[in-house]
Design an enzyme around this catalytic site. Structure first.
Site, mmCIF file in Angstrom:
data_model
loop_
_atom_site.group_PDB
_atom_site.id
_atom_site.type_symbol
_atom_site.label_atom_id
_atom_site.label_comp_id
_atom_site.label_asym_id
_atom_site.label_seq_id
_atom_site.Cartn_x
_atom_site.Cartn_y
_atom_site.Cartn_z
ATOM 1 N N TYR A 54 0.841 -1.195 0.000
ATOM 2 C CA TYR A 54 0.000 0.000 0.000
ATOM 3 C C TYR A 54 0.879 1.249 0.000
ATOM 4 O O TYR A 54 1.685 1.459 0.900
ATOM 5 C CB TYR A 54 -0.925 0.028 1.219
ATOM 6 C CG TYR A 54 -1.936 -1.103 1.284
ATOM 7 C CD1 TYR A 54 -2.231 -1.896 0.170
ATOM 8 C CD2 TYR A 54 -2.610 -1.385 2.465
ATOM 9 C CE1 TYR A 54 -3.150 -2.924 0.240
ATOM 10 C CE2 TYR A 54 -3.551 -2.407 2.542
ATOM 11 C CZ TYR A 54 -3.802 -3.183 1.427
ATOM 12 O OH TYR A 54 -4.723 -4.197 1.506
ATOM 13 N N SER A 206 -13.729 -4.290 0.990
ATOM 14 C CA SER A 206 -14.701 -3.630 0.110
ATOM 15 C C SER A 206 -16.149 -4.014 0.405
ATOM 16 O O SER A 206 -16.917 -4.296 -0.509
ATOM 17 C CB SER A 206 -14.376 -3.933 -1.362
ATOM 18 O OG SER A 206 -15.038 -3.039 -2.220
ATOM 19 N N GLN A 291 -16.347 9.444 8.752
ATOM 20 C CA GLN A 291 -16.672 8.196 8.062
ATOM 21 C C GLN A 291 -16.474 7.004 8.992
ATOM 22 O O GLN A 291 -17.247 6.032 8.949
ATOM 23 C CB GLN A 291 -15.803 8.044 6.816
ATOM 24 C CG GLN A 291 -16.117 9.049 5.713
ATOM 25 C CD GLN A 291 -15.143 8.968 4.560
ATOM 26 O OE1 GLN A 291 -13.951 8.732 4.748
ATOM 27 N NE2 GLN A 291 -15.637 9.155 3.355
#
Length: 336
Positions: A54, A206, A291
């Protein structure tokens, strides 16, 4: 926050797990990334997932810095190995013994810790004997650099073979990290049944389908400015499969179901994956602390059977369930 056992082990993890793919070291500045990690901790998240690839190792460094000063024993830190890192030389990729041994040392340095709770094979390496890979992982565990091992996006057959070797080597392979959401259910046919048999849990990535299941993308309209669908650093490529108008129209049918359950559409999506008993945790990322606050409200939610049925009817034939997609999305050869 609620906690679940990871596989057939005594390790408990937060069922909402914070992941920093596509955010730390990439989409958001370090200060914002740190604020998101602090928000995760404040809302009871104790489990953090990253990978050496990442942002080409930067995400691990950002996470390590953000967690500095926290009681290590109160955290569960996961990372992964496989994809090319560093200068991307001939041995800077894959699951060879050389790459695994060098990668775990680099990850521990960047994460500022002596060990990770879970070390995962980020993909299956078709060019390295599985015996070599599993022996290397077993040695990482015996050296105290990882407590448990896992895999990510492996087929049911690959998981069975690796679990058998892990058992012979006396180490615990306890997790699988696949993509899973209302729209992408390819693990249900083969991977989940195999893992239930073997005592392996899913840590799913996801769950909101790259943000599509929030309902913010409208059919026939351009994506909102600053959304993942407009991100040229990789986010737009990942979300493209879900950006068809027929999918977006079906997703909008989920809104009354979420309203009836007293949830946002994002919370409904996260809660949906957590209804699967084989799922130990849903990975959520964030570019803003609010979030995180929204996503953690999906913890502990139990959806009624009528809601689950309504979701299936709303999405209809846009759901992808073909178990062959796991193998199809796996690399045929090492990325270099």
């Amino acid at each position: 926050m609620e906690f679940r056992y990871l596989g057939n082990s005594g390790l408990k993890i937060s069922e909402i797990t914070y992941g920093n793919w596509l955010t730390h070291g990439s989409q958001v500045e370090n200060d914002a990334a740190t604020a998101c990690v602090r928000a995760a901790l404040d809302h009871g998240i104790s489990t953090f997932d990253t990978a050496d690839v990442y942002a080409n190792t930067v995400a691990e460094s950002v996470l390590g810095e953000a967690l500095k000063g926290e009681r290590r024993e109160s955290l569960e830190i996961f990372t992964k190995v496989y994809w090319p890192t560093g200068p991307k030389g001939k041995n800077d990729t894959g699951l060879s013994r050389k790459h695994i041994m060098e990668s775990i040392n680099g990850s521990l340095t960047r994460l500022q810790t002596d060990y990770v709770d879970l070390y995962q094979a980020h993909r299956f390496d078709t060019e390295t004997p599985l015996e070599e890979t599993m022996q290397a992982f077993a040695d990482v565990v015996r050296q105290g650099k990882a407590l448990y091992i896992g895999v990510s996006e492996w087929t049911a057959d690959q998981i069975r073979a690796s679990h058998e070797l892990a058992t012979e080597l006396g180490v615990q392979l306890i997790s699988s990290q696949p993509q899973y959401s209302m729209l992408w259910r390819v693990i249900e046919g083969q991977v989940v049944p195999a893992c239930e048999e073997l005592g392996i849990s899913q840590i799913v990535w996801s769950p909101i389908a790259q943000g599509v299941l929030t309902g913010k993308y409208q059919p026939g309209q351009a994506p909102p400015a600053g959304s993942r669908a407009t991100d040229e650093k990789g986010g737009a490529d990942m979300i493209s499969r879900f950006m068809r108008d027929d999918i977006l129209e079906r997703v909008q049918r989920l809104r009354p179901i979420a309203d009836e359950a007293g949830l946002t559409m994002a919370q409904l999506a996260v809660a949906w994956v957590l209804q699967n008993d084989n799922v130990a945790a849903a990975l959520v990322g964030a570019s803003r602390p609010e979030q995180v606050e929204e996503n953690v409200k999906a913890a502990g939610v139990r959806l009624e059977a009528e809601a689950m049925k309504a979701i299936d009817e709303a999405l209809g034939d846009v759901v992808v369930s073909d178990p062959g997609m796991t193998a199809q999305n796996s690399p045929r050869k090492r990325a270099v």
